[in-house]
Design a protein around this motif. Structure first.
Motif, PDB file in Angstrom:
ATOM      1  N   LEU A 173     -61.251  -1.864  -3.014  1.00 24.38           N
ATOM      2  CA  LEU A 173     -60.270  -1.721  -1.925  1.00 24.38           C
ATOM      3  C   LEU A 173     -60.977  -1.446  -0.601  1.00 24.38           C
ATOM      4  O   LEU A 173     -60.686  -2.061   0.422  1.00 24.38           O
ATOM      5  CB  LEU A 173     -59.356  -0.541  -2.219  1.00 24.38           C
ATOM      6  N   GLU A 174     -61.895  -0.488  -0.625  1.00 25.12           N
ATOM      7  CA  GLU A 174     -62.648  -0.150   0.600  1.00 25.12           C
ATOM      8  C   GLU A 174     -63.381  -1.367   1.131  1.00 25.12           C
ATOM      9  O   GLU A 174     -63.418  -1.607   2.336  1.00 25.12           O
ATOM     10  CB  GLU A 174     -63.651   0.978   0.323  1.00 25.12           C
ATOM     11  N   GLN A 175     -63.963  -2.120   0.218  1.00 27.26           N
ATOM     12  CA  GLN A 175     -64.733  -3.280   0.658  1.00 27.26           C
ATOM     13  C   GLN A 175     -63.880  -4.302   1.397  1.00 27.26           C
ATOM     14  O   GLN A 175     -64.385  -5.102   2.168  1.00 27.26           O
ATOM     15  CB  GLN A 175     -65.418  -3.934  -0.546  1.00 27.26           C
ATOM     16  N   SER A 176     -62.570  -4.272   1.165  1.00 23.18           N
ATOM     17  CA  SER A 176     -61.713  -5.248   1.831  1.00 23.18           C
ATOM     18  C   SER A 176     -61.330  -4.809   3.250  1.00 23.18           C
ATOM     19  O   SER A 176     -60.833  -5.612   4.030  1.00 23.18           O
ATOM     20  CB  SER A 176     -60.458  -5.505   0.995  1.00 23.18           C
ATOM     21  N   VAL A 177     -61.550  -3.537   3.601  1.00 21.57           N
ATOM     22  CA  VAL A 177     -61.106  -3.064   4.917  1.00 21.57           C
ATOM     23  C   VAL A 177     -62.174  -2.298   5.713  1.00 21.57           C
ATOM     24  O   VAL A 177     -62.032  -2.111   6.919  1.00 21.57           O
ATOM     25  CB  VAL A 177     -59.842  -2.162   4.799  1.00 21.57           C
ATOM     26  N   LEU A 178     -63.199  -1.824   5.039  1.00 22.54           N
ATOM     27  CA  LEU A 178     -64.238  -1.061   5.752  1.00 22.54           C
ATOM     28  C   LEU A 178     -65.498  -1.906   5.900  1.00 22.54           C
ATOM     29  O   LEU A 178     -65.687  -2.881   5.169  1.00 22.54           O
ATOM     30  CB  LEU A 178     -64.573   0.217   4.968  1.00 22.54           C
ATOM     31  N   LEU A 179     -66.342  -1.513   6.835  1.00 22.70           N
ATOM     32  CA  LEU A 179     -67.618  -2.208   6.971  1.00 22.70           C
ATOM     33  C   LEU A 179     -68.436  -1.968   5.708  1.00 22.70           C
ATOM     34  O   LEU A 179     -68.461  -0.846   5.184  1.00 22.70           O
ATOM     35  CB  LEU A 179     -68.370  -1.686   8.197  1.00 22.70           C
ATOM     36  N   PRO A 180     -69.118  -2.990   5.242  1.00 24.67           N
ATOM     37  CA  PRO A 180     -69.783  -2.899   3.925  1.00 24.67           C
ATOM     38  C   PRO A 180     -71.145  -2.203   4.009  1.00 24.67           C
ATOM     39  O   PRO A 180     -72.151  -2.751   3.586  1.00 24.67           O
ATOM     40  CB  PRO A 180     -69.932  -4.368   3.536  1.00 24.67           C
ATOM     41  N   VAL A 181     -71.177  -0.975   4.551  1.00 25.07           N
ATOM     42  CA  VAL A 181     -72.474  -0.342   4.819  1.00 25.07           C
ATOM     43  C   VAL A 181     -72.873   0.723   3.794  1.00 25.07           C
ATOM     44  O   VAL A 181     -73.970   1.262   3.879  1.00 25.07           O
ATOM     45  CB  VAL A 181     -72.506   0.262   6.252  1.00 25.07           C
ATOM     46  N   TYR A 182     -71.977   1.047   2.864  1.00 26.21           N
ATOM     47  CA  TYR A 182     -72.322   2.092   1.891  1.00 26.21           C
ATOM     48  C   TYR A 182     -72.386   1.539   0.468  1.00 26.21           C
ATOM     49  O   TYR A 182     -71.420   0.926   0.012  1.00 26.21           O
ATOM     50  CB  TYR A 182     -71.279   3.214   1.903  1.00 26.21           C
ATOM     51  N   PRO A 183     -73.488   1.798  -0.229  1.00 25.16           N
ATOM     52  CA  PRO A 183     -73.477   1.518  -1.666  1.00 25.16           C
ATOM     53  C   PRO A 183     -72.680   2.637  -2.341  1.00 25.16           C
ATOM     54  O   PRO A 183     -72.978   3.808  -2.135  1.00 25.16           O
ATOM     55  CB  PRO A 183     -74.957   1.595  -2.050  1.00 25.16           C
ATOM     56  N   HIS A 184     -71.653   2.303  -3.111  1.00 22.65           N
ATOM     57  CA  HIS A 184     -70.790   3.339  -3.686  1.00 22.65           C
ATOM     58  C   HIS A 184     -71.268   3.806  -5.053  1.00 22.65           C
ATOM     59  O   HIS A 184     -71.745   3.011  -5.855  1.00 22.65           O
ATOM     60  CB  HIS A 184     -69.371   2.790  -3.871  1.00 22.65           C
ATOM     61  N   ALA A 185     -71.069   5.092  -5.301  1.00 19.06           N
ATOM     62  CA  ALA A 185     -71.212   5.587  -6.677  1.00 19.06           C
ATOM     63  C   ALA A 185     -70.054   5.000  -7.492  1.00 19.06           C
ATOM     64  O   ALA A 185     -68.988   4.739  -6.936  1.00 19.06           O
ATOM     65  CB  ALA A 185     -71.144   7.110  -6.692  1.00 19.06           C
ATOM     66  N   PRO A 186     -70.264   4.805  -8.789  1.00 16.62           N
ATOM     67  CA  PRO A 186     -69.260   4.104  -9.589  1.00 16.62           C
ATOM     68  C   PRO A 186     -68.145   5.022 -10.103  1.00 16.62           C
ATOM     69  O   PRO A 186     -67.792   4.966 -11.275  1.00 16.62           O
ATOM     70  CB  PRO A 186     -70.089   3.537 -10.743  1.00 16.62           C
ATOM     71  N   PHE A 187     -67.618   5.883  -9.259  1.00 19.11           N
ATOM     72  CA  PHE A 187     -66.449   6.682  -9.652  1.00 19.11           C
ATOM     73  C   PHE A 187     -65.696   7.084  -8.394  1.00 19.11           C
ATOM     74  O   PHE A 187     -66.268   7.152  -7.303  1.00 19.11           O
ATOM     75  CB  PHE A 187     -66.850   7.926 -10.466  1.00 19.11           C
ATOM     76  N   GLU A 188     -64.400   7.375  -8.577  1.00 22.88           N
ATOM     77  CA  GLU A 188     -63.606   7.845  -7.445  1.00 22.88           C
ATOM     78  C   GLU A 188     -63.143   9.270  -7.733  1.00 22.88           C
ATOM     79  O   GLU A 188     -62.321   9.497  -8.618  1.00 22.88           O
ATOM     80  CB  GLU A 188     -62.372   6.952  -7.220  1.00 22.88           C
ATOM     81  N   PRO A 189     -63.645  10.253  -6.984  1.00 25.00           N
ATOM     82  CA  PRO A 189     -63.158  11.616  -7.194  1.00 25.00           C
ATOM     83  C   PRO A 189     -61.762  11.764  -6.592  1.00 25.00           C
ATOM     84  O   PRO A 189     -61.528  11.310  -5.477  1.00 25.00           O
ATOM     85  CB  PRO A 189     -64.166  12.492  -6.456  1.00 25.00           C
ATOM     86  N   ARG A 227     -60.050  14.934  -7.125  1.00 29.90           N
ATOM     87  CA  ARG A 227     -59.822  16.365  -7.002  1.00 29.90           C
ATOM     88  C   ARG A 227     -61.158  17.083  -7.219  1.00 29.90           C
ATOM     89  O   ARG A 227     -62.012  16.598  -7.957  1.00 29.90           O
ATOM     90  CB  ARG A 227     -58.832  16.792  -8.096  1.00 29.90           C
ATOM     91  N   GLY A 228     -61.306  18.230  -6.536  1.00 29.39           N
ATOM     92  CA  GLY A 228     -62.492  19.035  -6.772  1.00 29.39           C
ATOM     93  C   GLY A 228     -62.085  20.459  -7.069  1.00 29.39           C
ATOM     94  O   GLY A 228     -61.094  20.963  -6.509  1.00 29.39           O
ATOM     95  N   ASP A 229     -62.842  21.097  -7.942  1.00 29.99           N
ATOM     96  CA  ASP A 229     -62.515  22.469  -8.328  1.00 29.99           C
ATOM     97  C   ASP A 229     -63.826  23.196  -8.644  1.00 29.99           C
ATOM     98  O   ASP A 229     -64.491  22.852  -9.621  1.00 29.99           O
ATOM     99  CB  ASP A 229     -61.593  22.422  -9.560  1.00 29.99           C
ATOM    100  N   GLY A 230     -64.204  24.145  -7.784  1.00 34.01           N
ATOM    101  CA  GLY A 230     -65.490  24.822  -7.991  1.00 34.01           C
ATOM    102  C   GLY A 230     -66.623  23.827  -7.838  1.00 34.01           C
ATOM    103  O   GLY A 230     -66.784  23.230  -6.771  1.00 34.01           O
ATOM    104  N   VAL A 231     -67.400  23.641  -8.904  1.00 35.88           N
ATOM    105  CA  VAL A 231     -68.509  22.686  -8.833  1.00 35.88           C
ATOM    106  C   VAL A 231     -68.193  21.420  -9.641  1.00 35.88           C
ATOM    107  O   VAL A 231     -69.090  20.637  -9.950  1.00 35.88           O
ATOM    108  CB  VAL A 231     -69.827  23.321  -9.330  1.00 35.88           C
ATOM    109  N   TRP A 232     -66.908  21.249  -9.965  1.00 38.82           N
ATOM    110  CA  TRP A 232     -66.507  20.102 -10.786  1.00 38.82           C
ATOM    111  C   TRP A 232     -65.655  19.132  -9.974  1.00 38.82           C
ATOM    112  O   TRP A 232     -64.814  19.540  -9.176  1.00 38.82           O
ATOM    113  CB  TRP A 232     -65.701  20.576 -12.005  1.00 38.82           C
ATOM    114  N   LEU A 233     -65.876  17.846 -10.244  1.00 38.17           N
ATOM    115  CA  LEU A 233     -65.053  16.787  -9.663  1.00 38.17           C
ATOM    116  C   LEU A 233     -64.253  16.133 -10.779  1.00 38.17           C
ATOM    117  O   LEU A 233     -64.778  15.917 -11.879  1.00 38.17           O
ATOM    118  CB  LEU A 233     -65.932  15.718  -9.006  1.00 38.17           C
ATOM    119  N   GLU A 234     -62.992  15.809 -10.478  1.00 38.36           N
ATOM    120  CA  GLU A 234     -62.181  15.066 -11.433  1.00 38.36           C
ATOM    121  C   GLU A 234     -62.077  13.638 -10.909  1.00 38.36           C
ATOM    122  O   GLU A 234     -61.822  13.434  -9.721  1.00 38.36           O
ATOM    123  CB  GLU A 234     -60.790  15.701 -11.486  1.00 38.36           C
ATOM    124  N   THR A 235     -62.282  12.668 -11.773  1.00 37.34           N
ATOM    125  CA  THR A 235     -62.284  11.273 -11.312  1.00 37.34           C
ATOM    126  C   THR A 235     -60.938  10.608 -11.588  1.00 37.34           C
ATOM    127  O   THR A 235     -60.142  11.092 -12.397  1.00 37.34           O
ATOM    128  CB  THR A 235     -63.392  10.457 -12.020  1.00 37.34           C
TER     129      THR A 235
END
Ligand code: PLP
Length: 399
Positions: free
Chosen positions: A20-36, A38-46
């Motif tokens: 989705l991002e690639q269709s609207v944002l400039l393609p300048v970031y290599p993405h990590a293969p997950f979408e967070p 929510r975050g809680d303490g030191v944990w991310l929920e994908t």
């Protein structure tokens, strides 16, 4: 060619948000293969329901992790009271954040200028150095990363590939890390340098600590050459080194110190701290910013400083650092470098492989410019058990 393990191959698959991002944002970031989501303490929920241990900390920004009650309370209270006013008006919350930041910083720095980012802080530090010395050159260290604006990127090692401007705004001499003779020569060349800018612990380069001896010598040499010493503590500052700033860790006070990233725990904020001498001669209108020193940022800076002091986070950073070093030289890791909670795991295999294999095991780490360094920039609210999770995962990986 190194063989790519099946688990790291699977971990590379792009997620829907990335497409989705690639269709609207400039393609300048290599993405990590997950979408967070929510975050809680030191944990991310994908998005796909996994829990990831975040040892990357939003690139050193999530200093207090996610959902820290102090940050949430400070944000809500300030937002309800006064959401924004610029530097055209005085604000008690701004004065107090500056006072407390100076008290947290090394002795000898007397003034603060608030900005929004690390690059902007460095840009203003340079401006002061040029004004104070009347000189036109700067010395920087090989491997350094100082930001993406025209001036900050001119000081960034290897930026030519993406620099994008027709020419840098001033001359820069890069010197090798840890070597004093070229530093002394570069400071003296061509009528003298305005400043040496240095990350006391280089972040992007791969968590390279420059050490007390080199930095103390740099202090002596800059003074002798009539140049200012600028510490870029955008990544290693705000308690990450186990001391308030690496300046205190190494016992060296620069003329100018820049900080951003974790400064307000994730709210955009940056600052430049200056000695009285470096700030002398500045008059109204000489520096400026619209958003810098806004009340939300300042309230959050105070909340971060409160948390560091009242939750013993400096001692915690030191003890966690010792635990990483004692337990994580296993599997593909041959050594650990850096300071406090800015650490580089030196890997026998390519760091990218190890990073992806850890991700497949639910641990998010960073990489760096060094292809054999996995970088850790975790929140300072990490606990021993989280270090043990990393150590156990590393022990399962192929050497
Ligand atoms: N200086 C250092 C040491 C950094 O690590 C960074 C960012 O990674 C910067 C400056 C630039 O900060 P910003 O991205 O907030 O402009």
């Amino acid at each position: 060619m190194n063989e790519v393990s099946p688990e790291s191959q699977a971990a590379r698959k792009p997620v829907a948000a990335s497409l989705l991002e690639q269709s609207v944002l400039l393609p300048v970031y290599p993405h990590a293969p997950f979408e967070p989501v929510r975050g809680d303490g030191v944990w991310l929920e994908t998005r796909d329901g996994r829990r990831l241990l975040d040892l990357y900390g939003g690139h050193a920004v999530a200093l207090l992790g996610y959902g820290h009650p102090r940050l949430l309370a400070a944000l809500a209270a300030q937002a309800e009271t006064l959401f924004f006013q610029s530097n055209v008006v005085p604000l008690a919350v701004r004065a107090e954040a500056a006072r407390r930041l100076l008290a947290f910083g090394p002795p000898g720095l007397a003034r603060v200028f608030f900005v929004n980012s690390g690059a902007e802080a460095n840009e203003n530090a340079l401006r002061l150095a040029f004004r104070a010395t009347g000189r036109r050159r700067v010395v920087a260290v090989e491997g350094a990363f100082h930001g993406r604006t025209a001036a900050a990127a001119a000081l960034t090692w290897g930026a030519a590939r993406w620099y994008g401007f027709p020419r840098p705004p001033f001359d820069v001499a890069f010197v090798p890390r840890g070597d004093l003779a070229p530093l002394e020569a570069a400071l003296a060349a061509d009528g003298g340098a305005a400043a040496l800018i240095v990350e006391p612990v280089q972040g992007q380069a791969g968590a390279y600590a420059l050490g007390a001896e080199y930095l103390a010598a740099a202090r002596t040499l800059t003074r002798a050459a009539g140049a200012l010493l600028i510490f870029d503590e955008v990544q290693c500052g705000m308690g990450r080194s186990g001391e308030p700033f690496a300046a205190q860790l190494y016992g060296v006070t620069p003329d100018l110190l820049t900080v951003a990233k974790g400064l307000a725990g994730g709210f955009p904020a940056g600052a430049m701290l200056a000695s009285a001498e470096a700030a002398a001669g500045l008059a109204e209108g000489d520096l400026g910013t619209t958003f810098g020193g806004g009340p939300l940022a300042c309230a959050l800076i105070e909340a971060v400083l409160d948390a560091i002091a009242e939750e013993g986070l400096l001692a915690r950073a030191r003890s966690l650092s010792r635990r990483f070093r004692a337990t994580c030289v296993v599997g593909p890791v041959t050594a650990i470098q850096g300071e406090g909670l800015l650490l580089g795991l030196r890997t026998r295999r390519p760091a990218k492989e190890v990073h992806l294999e850890l991700l497949a095991r639910g641990i998010f780490t960073g990489t760096s410019a060094d292809p054999h360094v996995v970088r850790l920039l975790p929140p300072l609210v990490l606990a021993d058990e989280h270090v043990d999770i990393l150590a156990a995962a590393l022990a399962e990986l192929a050497p």
